[in-house]
Design an enzyme around this catalytic site. Sequence first.
Site, PDB file in Angstrom:
ATOM      1  N   ARG A 297      13.239  37.322  29.506  1.00 22.44           N
ATOM      2  CA  ARG A 297      12.646  36.244  28.687  1.00 22.44           C
ATOM      3  C   ARG A 297      11.303  35.795  29.261  1.00 22.44           C
ATOM      4  O   ARG A 297      10.306  35.826  28.546  1.00 22.44           O
ATOM      5  CB  ARG A 297      13.637  35.074  28.504  1.00 22.44           C
TER       6      ARG A 297
ATOM      7  N   TYR B   4      -4.430  30.904   6.833  1.00 26.98           N
ATOM      8  CA  TYR B   4      -3.168  31.557   6.486  1.00 26.98           C
ATOM      9  C   TYR B   4      -2.122  30.478   6.202  1.00 26.98           C
ATOM     10  O   TYR B   4      -1.954  29.556   7.012  1.00 26.98           O
ATOM     11  CB  TYR B   4      -2.727  32.438   7.667  1.00 26.98           C
TER      12      TYR B   4
ATOM     13  N   ASP C 275      -8.079  32.665  14.615  1.00 30.35           N
ATOM     14  CA  ASP C 275      -7.118  33.670  14.149  1.00 30.35           C
ATOM     15  C   ASP C 275      -7.948  34.912  13.801  1.00 30.35           C
ATOM     16  O   ASP C 275      -8.666  34.930  12.803  1.00 30.35           O
ATOM     17  CB  ASP C 275      -6.364  33.119  12.931  1.00 30.35           C
TER      18      ASP C 275
ATOM     19  N   LYS D 175       0.012  43.200  11.837  1.00 25.77           N
ATOM     20  CA  LYS D 175      -0.967  43.757  10.911  1.00 25.77           C
ATOM     21  C   LYS D 175      -1.690  44.950  11.547  1.00 25.77           C
ATOM     22  O   LYS D 175      -1.059  45.957  11.798  1.00 25.77           O
ATOM     23  CB  LYS D 175      -1.923  42.643  10.468  1.00 25.77           C
TER      24      LYS D 175
HETATM   25  C1  PLP Z   1       0.336  37.607   8.777  1.00 23.26           C
HETATM   26  C2  PLP Z   1      -0.597  36.588   9.311  1.00 23.26           C
HETATM   27  C3  PLP Z   1      -0.150  35.560  10.147  1.00 23.26           C
HETATM   28  C4  PLP Z   1       1.316  35.348  10.500  1.00 23.26           C
HETATM   29  O1  PLP Z   1       1.810  36.395  11.258  1.00 23.26           O
HETATM   30  P1  PLP Z   1       3.365  36.878  11.250  1.00 23.26           P
HETATM   31  O2  PLP Z   1       3.336  38.045  12.165  1.00 23.26           O
HETATM   32  O3  PLP Z   1       3.708  37.220   9.822  1.00 23.26           O
HETATM   33  O4  PLP Z   1       4.170  35.745  11.747  1.00 23.26           O
HETATM   34  C5  PLP Z   1      -1.087  34.668  10.645  1.00 23.26           C
HETATM   35  N1  PLP Z   1      -2.400  34.785  10.328  1.00 23.26           N
HETATM   36  C6  PLP Z   1      -2.864  35.746   9.506  1.00 23.26           C
HETATM   37  C7  PLP Z   1      -4.308  35.810   9.205  1.00 23.26           C
HETATM   38  C8  PLP Z   1      -1.985  36.693   8.973  1.00 23.26           C
HETATM   39  O5  PLP Z   1      -2.458  37.643   8.159  1.00 23.26           O
END
Ligand code: PLP
Length: 373
Positions: free
Chosen positions: A47, A99, A171, A196
């Site tokens: 963890r 997001y 982000d 992604k």
């Molecule tokens: C998908 C996404 C998230 C969230 O990520 P998860 O892996 O689905 O929790 C946050 N910011 C952006 C820009 C995203 O495309």
Amino acid sequence: MHFDTLALRATHQSDPETGAVAPPIHLSTTFARNEANELVGDYTYTRPNNPTREALEKAIALLEGGAVGMAFGSGQAATMTLFQALRPGDHVLLSTDAYYGTPALLEQVFHPWGLTYTRVDMSDLDAVESSIHENTRIVWCETPSNPMLTITDLLTVSRLAHEAGALCVCDNTWATPVLQHPLDLNCDIVMHSTTKYFSGHSDVLGGALVFKRNDEFAQRVRLLQGLSGAVPSPFDCWLVSRGLKTLGVRVRAQSLTAQAVAEFLDGHPAVEKVHYPGLPNHPDRALIQQQMNGPGAMLSVQVKGGADEAIRFIGKLKLFTRATSLGGVESLIEHRASVEGPTSATPKNLLRLSIGLEHSEDLINDLAQALSL
Ligand SMILES: *Cc1c(COP(=O)(O)O)cnc(C)c1O
């Protein structure tokens, strides 16, 4: 070294014990001590720390140019852990088109817990400045934004944050470090959904944070990561590390195809508007050239008509998969307003495309037949 070389170096360590060229996966949850009760390695329990996760964290930190990286079980877990490091009474400033999960966490989890937040159009720098208060701890940017592909001036917004003693977080999921380095533009923390582009194959959920400095705040987030266990499994870490090896080639190839697709759509009589940083008519063109190495592989298109026309169009596509999410090798298309639900402010005729690794001519032919029917 160039990005591609760094990515390979960062993720490729042959196993010194066996010579295995692909790194092993350390599934063990616990780590042994010797006769004198000393730990054999640097690990006690998975963890707080695990060798496969640590390898991924070091690679991500290197690629973003930060002092320390941390991997999480999802992008949302990364965001959540960062907000958990704040204190009741602190304020977060967030872009209006972040997001949707980011404001949802603030509203559903952290507002009852005592955090306040404000949403602001980050392209309006006066509004950003006047929305930063003395209790603002985090200014949260996302650029290019979702789904309108607007660009935030990271150098200016991070300066405004710092003048008020706040941290600037970016982000960077859509741009990836192939196209944008927020820490070089004076941001303090980079967040990623590694679900992604980092993993790149739509088969693993993950998130990451990279800190420019390994300071007290970063240490607090590290503590929360280990205490809460919002961490990816060793196998998921290994998959994301494997994805990083091809991140540069994938993102560049997908961007080139997205440029061709955007140019095709932009001139089409059935199309009202295309939102893509690579088009000369994008309102933030100068900023894009200043802070990005390329326009990326995400674009949105508004077709002429409303929701019915948009949904009829995507129903006829054969090569695009109708699904949410992005960043994989296969092209996806989604009617964003349907995904966001009844409170969505997204135009009803808008479709969001994540361009994959198919040949651009095949994708354009598919779009052409679906638009002409
Ligand atoms: C998908 C996404 C998230 C969230 O990520 P998860 O892996 O689905 O929790 C946050 N910011 C952006 C820009 C995203 O495309």
